[in-house]
Every structure is written in C-alpha cells, then in structure tokens.
Scaffold this active site. Structure first.
Site, mmCIF file in Angstrom:
data_model
loop_
_atom_site.group_PDB
_atom_site.id
_atom_site.type_symbol
_atom_site.label_atom_id
_atom_site.label_comp_id
_atom_site.label_asym_id
_atom_site.label_seq_id
_atom_site.Cartn_x
_atom_site.Cartn_y
_atom_site.Cartn_z
ATOM 1 N N SER A 145 85.950 4.015 -16.448
ATOM 2 C CA SER A 145 87.057 3.383 -15.723
ATOM 3 C C SER A 145 87.876 4.442 -15.005
ATOM 4 C CB SER A 145 87.933 2.660 -16.744
ATOM 5 O OG SER A 145 89.157 2.294 -16.178
ATOM 6 N N TYR A 169 93.076 2.086 -25.130
ATOM 7 C CA TYR A 169 91.910 1.607 -24.385
ATOM 8 C C TYR A 169 91.352 2.741 -23.516
ATOM 9 C CZ TYR A 169 89.256 -0.189 -20.488
ATOM 10 O OH TYR A 169 88.275 -0.354 -19.536
ATOM 11 N N LYS A 173 87.562 5.114 -23.398
ATOM 12 C CA LYS A 173 86.682 5.430 -22.248
ATOM 13 C C LYS A 173 86.493 6.940 -22.143
ATOM 14 C CE LYS A 173 85.842 1.286 -21.000
ATOM 15 N NZ LYS A 173 84.526 0.760 -21.341
#
Ligand code: NAD
Ligand code: WQD
Length: 369
Positions: A145, A169, A173
């Site tokens: 991302s 979050y 990644k």
C-alpha cells in the site's frame, strides 16, 4: 473449514493441473476484479478467503461474468490463520504463483485492535509463506500500500523513498514487505513483487461486482456512494485547510480495473526467466485529485447532490500523496488508463444496481462477528 461450491468444481471434485494461481482474499474488492481478469487470460484460479470482509456471492458473480472460463475458478473458505487448512489446499494442487490480497484493512480498527490486526495480517502471511516454501511455490505478488510512504517527504512518491507508517495496519504492510525482502535474501529462488496501491476505487463496468465494506466505510468513495444511495445522510469532508488547490486532501485514485491489469502484468513478470528478486512497484495514475474534485465528479456521474459537512483534519492523514508511475511503466509495461470520470461512472453503476452491496439490507451494516 473448507468450502467447495459445486459450481466452482470441474465436475469431478478434484483440481486438474495447468498454470494455476492461488488468490488469497479473492472474494474481496480488488481480489474479485483481479480473479476475473486472470480467468479471462486463461489461468486457473483457486480463491481462498475467510469471508471476514466479503461474501461468497462475489465469487459466484465472478464465475458468471467469466462465462466459459468460470469453470476454471475454485473457491475454498479458508482463514490464513488456520495453517492446517492451508496445507490441505496446497496438497490438492500445485500452484505456479500466489497473489496475496487477504488481509484486514481498516486503519481505525487497527488502532483499536492492534493484536487482532497483527495476528491476522502477519501470522496469516507467515503461515502462507511457510506453506508456499514447503510446497516449492516461490512466486508471490503481495498487496502492499501507499501507506508505507507515511507522510511522504516529496511527491510524486518513487519506490525508493524512505518507508514509514503511522498506524498498525500500515505497519503490517511495512513488516510484510521487510519479511519478503529478508526471505529473498535467505533464498534467492523466491520471486516477489510488492504492489503498492494508491487509492483503489470504481467497479467492473457490468456493475455486478464492486466494493462492499462491512459496517461504516472508512474510505472516501464507499462513503460517498452510500450517501448517494440514501444509506447515509451526508459526507464529512476531513480538513479544509490543507495547502492544496481547494484546501482538501489530494490522493491518487486508481480504477480497480487498472489495478487488476497491473496484477496480470506482475504475474507475467514472475514467469519471465529473469532474476527479479524482491521488488516494489507503485500502482497509481500519477495524478492527484482533491476530495471536492471527487465529490463534483461523483455528482456529475450520479446526478445526485451530495450533502457535505466540513470537519477538522482526520488524525494521521497527509495533505497530498500521489504515485510516480515510471518504474511500473518501464518494468511491468503497465499504465493506468481510466480517468476520474470513468471511476465515478463505474462506481455509480455498481452502487445504483446494488445499493446494499451484495447483502440483504438487514445484514449490510453488520459488524464482524
Ligand atoms: P477487501 O477487504 O475487500 O478484501 C480482502 C479480503 O481478504 C476479504 O475478502 C477478507 O475476507 C479476506 N481476508 C481477510 N483476512 C483473511 C484471512 N486471515 N484469511 C483469509 N482471508 C482473509 O480489501 P481490498 O480492498 O480488496 O484489499 C485487498 C488487499 O489490498 C488488502 O491486503 C489491503 O490491505 C490491500 N490494499 C487495499 C487498499 C484499498 O484501499 N482498498 C489500498 C492498498 C492496499
Ligand atoms: C481519501 C481522502 C480523507 C473519508 C486509506 C488508507 C491507506 C490505503 C487507502 C489501504 C482523504 C478524505 C475520507 C471521508 C473524507 N488503504 N475523506 N471523508 O486515507 O488516502 O488511504 O485508504 O492500504 O492505507 O489509509 O483514503 O479514502 O480514507 O481518504 O474527507 O469520509 O478523503 O481525509 O483526504 P486514504 P481515504
């Protein structure tokens, strides 16, 4: 638990082998669109998904949209945290490559429930990588991302910018990216492509598949869509004093159909004989659009007036982020082609045909159980 719907089998109940891609999270938004394109390219696709943020109906619709090629689609309800279930899937067929979409993605939820996010996104991925290695499958495309650029020091973001991130979050990644780089150093047989998506929006032009988040949407476009169909009263615009042309945040919105072709390009690259190592590519358009520009484009596409409420900046948001697209153009021979108007048209087509997503209205706002 393993689920094997009749319509996704080849009739005999066993999987026959040709070039086969495992798609984790393939019932979700980006996974379903990519699965459809893989089928269109003639691949066999095995989707595994926990259905934590999706429903099986999306897989069925993909099979329908794929026509004849729908027979090459298989679905198993598997949670990546369940390594034994993963083992069963890998023992049934030989995968040529894996596209790993499965993960939880709600930033605010990750702040509230960090361990849940770390277990799901980290342990799930480690299980997957271990089982892949045990079965000699060492080709991977991973959904990373633009969140790994944090508050970018400059735009457009090139892939070599320093990486940092602002929430659990985002850290999942970043950590998986680091694990992938370490894995390739330890075992150069691995070929790994990390795709850093910017802001995926839009839907398949048929209006049959699209994004259907559980609960209150975190992201701009699904929220806007739910206001347009009357499920929510107004859109809150977070921040009007950014140093941008109209004071609202600038993002690089990319049509999910373009993202799907980006994955096909990445899979093709995995199968080239060249040493590709572990490398990252941005998937974006290279163009920045403000929140108010998106609202205006969506109003044009839908013919609906969107009531707005102006609020303070959302904590953790950056002012402006958009991709450098040069590396993907040069090395994947891939470039986004859809415009903001195309994205809003297709988003509205999906929304107007499926105002409650894939679910019955009584279930559409349900929280995770
Ligand atoms: P999505 O929630 O629609 O799809 C993810 C799918 O993964 C869901 O179907 C969910 O049920 C499944 N899943 C979650 N945890 C699982 C587990 N432990 N085992 C099996 N399945 C599991 O999200 P999406 O927008 O399609 O995103 C796909 C991937 O791309 C995610 O990894 C996400 O973090 C990443 N990504 C998304 C965006 C975005 O804005 N949509 C941006 C950048 C990166
Ligand atoms: C876009 C713009 C908001 C909602 C997030 C994740 C990122 C990645 C993509 C997965 C911003 C504004 C939003 C609303 C608003 N996901 N906004 N009202 O923040 O760029 O990125 O999704 O990897 O990790 O952080 O996307 O769609 O939430 O916001 O004004 O109700 O819209 O402030 O300027 P973001 P977004």
């Amino acid at each position: 638990m393993i689920h094997f719907p009749q319509e996704c089998t080849n009739g005999s109940g066993s999987l026959c082998h040709q070039q086969t891609i495992l798609v984790t999270g393939g019932a979700g938004f980006i996974g379903s669109h990519t699965t459809l394109q893989l089928l269109g390219e003639g691949y066999k696709v095995v989707v595994i998904d926990s259905l934590d943020n999706s429903v099986e109906e999306s897989v069925k619709r993909v099979a329908d949209l794929a026509g004849e090629n729908g027979h090459n689609l298989y679905f198993f309800r598997v949670d990546l945290r369940d390594k034994d279930a993963l083992e069963v899937v890998f023992s049934m067929t030989k995968f040529d490559a894996v596209i790993h979409f499965a993960g939880l993605k709600a930033v605010a939820e990750s702040v509230a429930k960090p361990l849940f996010y770390y277990r799901n996104n980290m342990i799930g991925t480690i299980n997957l990588l271990e089982v892949m290695a045990e079965h000699g499958c060492k080709k991977l495309v991973f959904s990373s991302s633009a969140t790994v650029y944090g508050q970018p020091s400059s735009v457009p973001c090139t892939e070599d910018l320093p990486l940092s991130t602002t929430n659990p979050y985002g850290r999942t990644k970043l950590f998986v990216e680091e694990i992938a780089r370490d894995l390739h150093i330890a075992d150069p047989e691995w070929k790994i492509i990390l795709l850093r998506y910017f802001n995926p929006v839009g839907a398949h032009p048929s209006g049959l598949i699209g994004e259907d988040p559980r609960g209150v949407p975190n992201n701009l476009m699904p929220f806007l869509q739910q206001v347009a169909v009357g499920r929510r009263k107004e859109l809150t615009v977070f921040g009007t004093d950014y140093p941008t042309k109209d004071g609202t945040g600038v993002r690089d919105y990319i049509h999910v159909m373009d993202l799907a072709t980006g994955h096909i390009a990445a899979v093709r690259k995995l199968f080239t004989p060249k040493e590709i190592g572990c490398t990252a590519y941005n998937l974006g358009t290279g163009k920045g659009t403000t929140v108010l520009e998106i609202v205006a484009a969506f109003e044009r596409a839908s013919g609906k007036k969107i009531p707005l409420r102006y609020a303070d900046r959302r904590p953790g948001d950056c002012s402006e982020i958009y991709a450098s697209t040069e590396k993907a153009e040069r090395e994947l021979q891939w470039k986004a082609v859809y415009t903001i108007d195309d994205m809003c048209r297709d988003q509205w087509n999906w929304a107007s045909k499926n105002p409650w997503g894939y679910r019955h209205p009584d279930l559409a706002n349900g929280n995770r159980t």
